[in-house]
Design a protein around this motif. Structure first.
Motif, PDB file in Angstrom:
ATOM      1  N   TYR A 123      -8.356  -3.974  -0.606  1.00  0.00           N
ATOM      2  CA  TYR A 123      -6.969  -3.602  -0.316  1.00  0.00           C
ATOM      3  C   TYR A 123      -6.386  -4.538   0.750  1.00  0.00           C
ATOM      4  CZ  TYR A 123      -2.860  -0.849   0.891  1.00  0.00           C
ATOM      5  OH  TYR A 123      -1.571  -0.442   1.139  1.00  0.00           O
ATOM      6  N   CYS A 178      -7.382  -7.523   1.384  1.00  0.00           N
ATOM      7  CA  CYS A 178      -7.249  -8.829   0.737  1.00  0.00           C
ATOM      8  C   CYS A 178      -5.938  -8.885  -0.057  1.00  0.00           C
ATOM      9  CB  CYS A 178      -8.453  -9.083  -0.167  1.00  0.00           C
ATOM     10  SG  CYS A 178      -8.500 -10.729  -0.913  1.00  0.00           S
ATOM     11  N   LEU A 179      -5.611  -7.789  -0.725  1.00  0.00           N
ATOM     12  CA  LEU A 179      -4.354  -7.707  -1.469  1.00  0.00           C
ATOM     13  C   LEU A 179      -3.153  -7.919  -0.551  1.00  0.00           C
ATOM     14  CD1 LEU A 179      -2.631  -6.883  -4.004  1.00  0.00           C
ATOM     15  CD2 LEU A 179      -2.899  -4.525  -3.217  1.00  0.00           C
ATOM     16  N   THR A 194      -3.923 -14.727   0.147  1.00  0.00           N
ATOM     17  CA  THR A 194      -4.608 -14.435  -1.115  1.00  0.00           C
ATOM     18  C   THR A 194      -3.770 -14.962  -2.275  1.00  0.00           C
ATOM     19  OG1 THR A 194      -5.602 -12.459  -0.147  1.00  0.00           O
ATOM     20  CG2 THR A 194      -5.573 -12.588  -2.542  1.00  0.00           C
ATOM     21  N   ILE A 249      -6.991  -7.745  -8.141  1.00  0.00           N
ATOM     22  CA  ILE A 249      -7.216  -6.629  -7.218  1.00  0.00           C
ATOM     23  C   ILE A 249      -6.348  -5.437  -7.604  1.00  0.00           C
ATOM     24  CG2 ILE A 249      -6.928  -5.856  -4.829  1.00  0.00           C
ATOM     25  CD1 ILE A 249      -7.598  -8.803  -4.011  1.00  0.00           C
ATOM     26  N   VAL A 250      -5.085  -5.689  -7.895  1.00  0.00           N
ATOM     27  CA  VAL A 250      -4.173  -4.599  -8.258  1.00  0.00           C
ATOM     28  C   VAL A 250      -4.710  -3.844  -9.464  1.00  0.00           C
ATOM     29  CG1 VAL A 250      -1.902  -4.090  -9.257  1.00  0.00           C
ATOM     30  CG2 VAL A 250      -2.075  -5.489  -7.214  1.00  0.00           C
ATOM     31  N   LYS A 303      -0.063   0.621  -3.434  1.00  0.00           N
ATOM     32  CA  LYS A 303       0.340   0.776  -2.033  1.00  0.00           C
ATOM     33  C   LYS A 303       0.748   2.211  -1.701  1.00  0.00           C
ATOM     34  CE  LYS A 303       1.590  -4.015  -1.235  1.00  0.00           C
ATOM     35  NZ  LYS A 303       2.675  -4.979  -1.004  1.00  0.00           N
ATOM     36  N   GLU A 322       1.527  -2.765  -8.305  1.00  0.00           N
ATOM     37  CA  GLU A 322       1.277  -3.003  -6.882  1.00  0.00           C
ATOM     38  C   GLU A 322       1.886  -1.892  -6.038  1.00  0.00           C
ATOM     39  OE1 GLU A 322       1.756  -6.445  -3.465  1.00  0.00           O
ATOM     40  OE2 GLU A 322       1.887  -7.011  -5.575  1.00  0.00           O
ATOM     41  N   THR A 371     -14.716  -7.099 -10.008  1.00  0.00           N
ATOM     42  CA  THR A 371     -13.560  -7.685  -9.314  1.00  0.00           C
ATOM     43  C   THR A 371     -14.009  -8.466  -8.085  1.00  0.00           C
ATOM     44  OG1 THR A 371     -12.140  -5.921 -10.125  1.00  0.00           O
ATOM     45  CG2 THR A 371     -11.336  -7.169  -8.224  1.00  0.00           C
ATOM     46  N   LYS A 404      -4.648 -11.445  -6.329  1.00  0.00           N
ATOM     47  CA  LYS A 404      -3.894 -10.218  -6.082  1.00  0.00           C
ATOM     48  C   LYS A 404      -3.713  -9.423  -7.372  1.00  0.00           C
ATOM     49  CE  LYS A 404      -1.361 -11.491  -1.949  1.00  0.00           C
ATOM     50  NZ  LYS A 404      -0.094 -11.382  -1.240  1.00  0.00           N
TER      51      LYS A 404
END
Length: 108
Positions: free
Chosen positions: A35, A37-38, A43, A51-52, A11, A7, A84, A48
């Motif tokens: 991003y 949404c992360l 969420t 997504i990561v 970022k 993560e 995803t 997460k």
């Protein structure tokens, strides 16, 4: 790399990759919305994590198909992002896409 490191990697490197690929990819809006949404506290943890993993793959210079190969370079990234999106569609909100649109308007 554990999930916190992944993560953090996302970022720290996301916006640089977005600026690098710019308008080269038609699915950039989806990537930016993912991003956001992360970052959304609403969420779920599982979304997460998904997504990561997708964004690490997108950002990483090591791909199944290197990004610099014309016409094919982003097909593997597109597949990962599309898969995803299907997996997390219940977590994606209109707000995430609005934020993505606002960012893309200011950067193009």
């Amino acid at each position: 790399m554990d999930s916190e490191e992944q993560e953090s990697f996302v970022k720290n490197n996301f916006w640089q990759k977005v600026k690098q690929v710019g308008s080269k990819i038609p699915f950039l809006r989806d990537v930016v919305a993912m991003y956001y949404c992360l970052l959304d506290e609403k969420t779920s943890f599982s979304a997460k994590a998904t997504i990561v993993l997708a964004l690490v793959y997108f950002i990483s210079p090591v791909d199944a198909i290197p990004d610099f190969i014309a016409l094919l370079g982003f097909t593997d990234d597109a597949s990962v992002i599309a898969t995803t999106l299907l997996m997390i569609k219940s977590q994606m909100t209109n707000e995430h896409f609005v934020k993505a649109d606002e960012y893309l308007k200011t950067e193009t």
